[in-house]
Design a protein around this motif. Structure first.
Motif, short mmCIF file in Angstrom:
data_model
loop_
_atom_site.label_atom_id
_atom_site.label_comp_id
_atom_site.label_asym_id
_atom_site.label_seq_id
_atom_site.Cartn_x
_atom_site.Cartn_y
_atom_site.Cartn_z
N ALA A 38 42.00 46.37 41.29
CA ALA A 38 40.82 47.04 41.85
C ALA A 38 40.12 46.11 42.82
O ALA A 38 39.94 44.92 42.54
N LEU A 39 39.72 46.65 43.96
CA LEU A 39 39.06 45.87 45.00
C LEU A 39 37.72 46.50 45.36
O LEU A 39 37.55 47.72 45.27
N CYS A 40 36.80 45.66 45.79
CA CYS A 40 35.52 46.14 46.31
C CYS A 40 35.24 45.42 47.61
O CYS A 40 35.25 44.18 47.66
N GLY A 98 50.57 53.72 41.64
CA GLY A 98 50.83 52.36 42.09
C GLY A 98 49.84 51.86 43.13
O GLY A 98 49.88 50.70 43.50
N LEU A 99 48.96 52.70 43.61
CA LEU A 99 47.98 52.30 44.60
C LEU A 99 46.82 51.57 43.93
O LEU A 99 46.36 51.96 42.86
N ARG A 100 46.36 50.51 44.57
CA ARG A 100 45.20 49.82 44.03
C ARG A 100 43.94 50.65 44.24
O ARG A 100 43.77 51.30 45.27
N SER A 101 43.05 50.60 43.28
CA SER A 101 41.76 51.26 43.42
C SER A 101 40.89 50.44 44.36
O SER A 101 40.86 49.21 44.27
N VAL A 102 40.18 51.12 45.26
CA VAL A 102 39.36 50.43 46.26
C VAL A 102 37.99 51.11 46.36
O VAL A 102 37.92 52.32 46.59
N VAL A 103 36.93 50.32 46.20
CA VAL A 103 35.57 50.80 46.41
C VAL A 103 35.10 50.30 47.76
O VAL A 103 35.19 49.10 48.05
N LEU A 104 34.61 51.21 48.60
CA LEU A 104 34.09 50.86 49.92
C LEU A 104 32.61 51.19 49.97
O LEU A 104 32.21 52.34 49.73
N ILE A 142 36.46 41.13 44.41
CA ILE A 142 35.30 41.50 45.22
C ILE A 142 35.29 40.60 46.45
O ILE A 142 35.28 39.37 46.32
N LEU A 143 35.31 41.17 47.64
CA LEU A 143 35.34 40.38 48.87
C LEU A 143 33.91 40.06 49.33
O LEU A 143 33.05 40.94 49.38
N SER A 144 33.69 38.82 49.67
CA SER A 144 32.36 38.33 50.04
C SER A 144 32.25 38.07 51.54
O SER A 144 33.25 37.84 52.23
N GLY A 145 31.01 38.04 52.01
CA GLY A 145 30.73 37.63 53.37
C GLY A 145 30.64 36.13 53.49
O GLY A 145 30.98 35.38 52.56
N GLY A 146 30.17 35.67 54.64
CA GLY A 146 30.11 34.23 54.92
C GLY A 146 28.88 33.56 54.35
O GLY A 146 28.11 34.17 53.59
N ASP A 153 24.59 47.20 45.30
CA ASP A 153 25.70 46.26 45.19
C ASP A 153 26.18 46.18 43.74
O ASP A 153 27.39 46.12 43.47
N VAL A 154 25.25 46.19 42.80
CA VAL A 154 25.61 46.19 41.38
C VAL A 154 26.35 47.48 41.03
O VAL A 154 27.34 47.45 40.30
N LEU A 155 25.89 48.61 41.56
CA LEU A 155 26.57 49.88 41.31
C LEU A 155 28.02 49.83 41.79
O LEU A 155 28.94 50.26 41.08
N ALA A 156 28.24 49.28 42.98
CA ALA A 156 29.60 49.15 43.49
C ALA A 156 30.44 48.30 42.55
O ALA A 156 31.62 48.59 42.30
#
Length: 311
Positions: free
Chosen positions: A101-103, A142-148, A34-38, A255-258
């Motif tokens: 998996a990425l978000c 082979g592709l990573r799953s990504v949630v945007l 999960i990528l975070s902001g600053g 955000d929790v749903l994501a």
């Protein structure tokens, strides 16, 4: 011709998808990033990460800019931490073939999203057991799953086609009505236009058209959430009448749903199934907790919902 839209429910198939084998280990259930902001903007990502962990991802890591590392480290325990300063750093982190998996989006910030989203969507997953040997980007599994979500969508509202050109079949977009209208303005106009003859253009029609254009699953949020795949499959999760959950109208619930969706994708569920199960559990958690709900309560209510479901 499209099939009718299904209603999401707590089916036997859902229970089976959520169960864990007694012989499995943490890596069996995936590793979500999960990528975070600053600094001062990490709470949304932390909510998503907690959701991903509670829903059963084997491991969850927060990718944070260096300036936010201390802030995040003081707030987490079971969730891990990696420095992700920019796209180059993200590319380096994604060399780990266990990250599946990425978000991106919750609290990410628009400029950070513009930097990280292309990288997240361009790096295929390495072949299992062969670190550094990526699959053919067109190979599908082979592709990573990504949630945007959130800022990852807002970053492309001036030129949605740029985003659509990068998306692939393992992606899930989770817009609310405002984000949907900015990404798909012509579709949103048709949806809000008064019907002068039947059949009326519905939210089901709009979400199907959006999914076909984006080339991936679209979850159009609301009390009548609609989930559609590019091939026309569609389902509805109603949080109305006897399933009304007005307590979900609170900061951070999306955000929790994501995070729920990301955790299920990490566990290996297909994007459509992950989105359907996540939104159903999201409402069930709210119904289980009741009045006074805040976003932090949603992941912590999952164990009770799982027990009631018989998982």
């Amino acid at each position: 011709m499209y099939r009718e839209a299904r209603v999401v429910s707590g089916s036997t198939a859902m229970k089976e998808a959520l169960r864990k084998s007694s012989s499995s280990h943490k890596y069996t259930h995936g590793h979500a990033l999960i990528l975070s902001g600053g600094p001062g903007h990490t709470g949304a990502a932390r909510l998503g990460a907690r959701g991903a962990l509670r829903i059963g991802a084997g491991l969850v890591t927060l990718g944070v800019p260096p300036a936010a590392q201390q802030e995040v480290a003081s707030q987490i325990t079971a969730i891990m931490l990696k420095q992700v300063k920019d796209a180059a750093a993200l590319a380096n982190v994604l060399q780990d073939d266990r990250l599946n998996a990425l978000c991106l989006g919750p609290g990410l910030g628009v400029e950070r999203a513009k930097d990280l989203v292309p990288q997240a969507l361009s790096v295929p997953a390495p072949e299992p057991g062969r670190p550094g040997k990526p699959r053919d980007p067109g190979s599908g599994p082979g592709l990573r799953s990504v949630v945007l979500d959130a800022d990852a969508l807002t970053a492309y509202t001036d030129n949605p086609e740029t985003l659509f050109a990068m998306l692939h079949q393992r992606c899930v977009l989770t817009p609310h009505a405002g984000e949907f209208a900015r990404l798909f303005p012509d579709i949103a106009e048709k949806l809000k236009a008064p019907a002068t003859k039947g059949p009326a253009y519905s939210k089901v029609d709009a979400t199907r058209e959006a999914a076909a254009r984006a080339g991936c699953v679209v979850l159009f949020k609301g009390p009548d959430t609609v989930i559609a795949a590019p091939d026309g499959r569609c389902s509805i999760n109603s949080a109305q009448y006897d399933r009304a959950a007005p307590w979900l109208a609170t900061a951070g619930s999306g955000d929790v749903l994501a995070g729920f969706i990301t955790g299920l994708l990490a566990r290996g569920l297909a994007p459509m199934q992950a989105a359907e199960i996540a939104i159903w559990l999201h409402v069930e958690c709210a119904l289980s907790f009741g009045p006074g709900l805040i976003a932090e309560d949603l992941p912590e209510e999952l164990p009770k919902v799982f027990r009631a479901l018989g998982v």
